[in-house]
Write an enzyme that holds these catalytic residues in place. Structure first.
Site, PDB file in Angstrom:
ATOM      1  N   LYS A   1      56.072 -33.997 -17.730  1.00 28.29           N
ATOM      2  CA  LYS A   1      55.916 -33.186 -18.939  1.00 28.29           C
ATOM      3  C   LYS A   1      57.257 -32.611 -19.388  1.00 28.29           C
ATOM      4  CE  LYS A   1      51.565 -33.249 -20.183  1.00 28.29           C
ATOM      5  NZ  LYS A   1      51.155 -33.717 -21.528  1.00 28.29           N
TER       6      LYS A   1
ATOM      7  N   TYR B   1      53.594 -34.476 -12.052  1.00 26.71           N
ATOM      8  CA  TYR B   1      53.026 -34.265 -13.384  1.00 26.71           C
ATOM      9  C   TYR B   1      53.900 -33.306 -14.191  1.00 26.71           C
ATOM     10  CZ  TYR B   1      49.800 -32.794 -17.046  1.00 26.71           C
ATOM     11  OH  TYR B   1      49.239 -32.502 -18.260  1.00 26.71           O
TER      12      TYR B   1
ATOM     13  N   LEU C   1      48.573 -46.677 -24.140  1.00 26.62           N
ATOM     14  CA  LEU C   1      49.897 -46.114 -24.398  1.00 26.62           C
ATOM     15  C   LEU C   1      51.023 -47.018 -23.925  1.00 26.62           C
ATOM     16  CD1 LEU C   1      49.410 -42.344 -23.450  1.00 26.62           C
ATOM     17  CD2 LEU C   1      49.614 -43.308 -25.744  1.00 26.62           C
TER      18      LEU C   1
END
Length: 276
Positions: A134, A130, A43
């Protein structure tokens, strides 16, 4: 439909690959875990990501890749941003010149766990790195107005290449939290639900049908499959002192009626699958 599935070699991605490739032409990607038939993609290789997403003639890009372990994100926020946020910027730029729509799998970790349940209209307040990555990725997608964010909870079941959920229960003892409440989602239900939602735009929730503690979930999985492990009750702070987790995450939707199966139904299917 021609679909690009980013993260097809992962736990959730593998389940989606199984469901979607049965009905559609799916090109899936892998990073560290090599899987025959999937396309290698880091990525962080922005040129490769843009070229694949923008030049592959895809109708849909399902983004299920990124840095998932909470402790890894907490310990290295820069890496978490590089894998969970920056690729979304690259992806959005790439598909602007094509007809491809992005469906991004987000998480209940964008919430702080202080409410009995969460709908799409509830404010986000992530408590860990995290969850913050998001939320940042969601903001990029939602600003465009044409793409879809699907928030999902903890997922359980079998996956073809990264069977990480059942791998947790391979040891003689399995620690499971009594103070974390969730509405876990059975993995095989996600693909069909996604197909029923991807014509939408904005944000939707897709949660499991039953609310339990993680200890209850793991205990019922152990019993249903007859696993030799002993499920041990713990408090979350005892096993994750450096990475906060919201105490109660229950996703419900005010935008559709889809809901994952209850645990008895899911575990009967899982047991039959495991035993062949």
């Amino acid at each position: 439909m021609r679909i690009l599935l980013l993260g097809a070699s992962g736990f959730v991605g593998g389940g989606l690959w199984t469901a979607l490739s049965a009905r559609h032409e799916v090109v899936g990607t892998f990073a560290a875990r090599r899987v025959p038939g999937l396309v290698p993609l880091d990525l962080r290789d922005e040129r490769a990501l843009a070229g694949l997403a923008g030049g592959g003639g895809f109708d849909l890009v399902v983004h299920a890749a990124g840095l998932v372990p909470l402790e890894a994100a907490e310990g290295d926020p820069g890496r978490a941003h590089a894998l969970n946020v920056r690729p979304v910027e690259v992806l959005l730029d790439a598909v602007r010149t094509s007809a491809a729509k992005v469906v991004f799998l987000s998480s209940d970790y964008v919430f702080d766990g202080t409410r009995s349940q969460y709908t799409e209209d509830d404010p986000r307040s992530p408590v860990n790195v995290y969850g913050r990555t998001k939320a940042a990725a969601e903001d990029l997608l939602l600003a465009d107005g044409t793409h879809l964010v699907v928030r999902i909870p903890m997922v359980f079941g079998r996956s073809p290449w990264a069977d990480t959920f059942l791998a947790r229960m391979a040891a003689p003892t399995t620690a499971a939290q009594t103070d974390l409440v969730c509405a876990p989602l059975y993995l095989p239900s996600l693909g069909p639900a996604l197909a029923g939602l991807w014509d939408r735009a904005g944000v939707v929730h897709y949660g499991g049908g039953e609310v339990v503690t993680r200890f209850e979930l793991m205990t019922r999985v152990q019993r249903a499959l007859g696993l030799p492990t002993r499920v041990v009750p713990v408090r979350d702070a005892d096993i994750h002192p450096d990475c906060p987790r919201p105490p109660r995450l229950v996703l419900r939707s005010i935008r559709h009626a889809l809901l994952g199966p209850d645990l008895d139904t899911a575990l009967a299917h899982l047991a039959a699958d495991v035993r062949g």
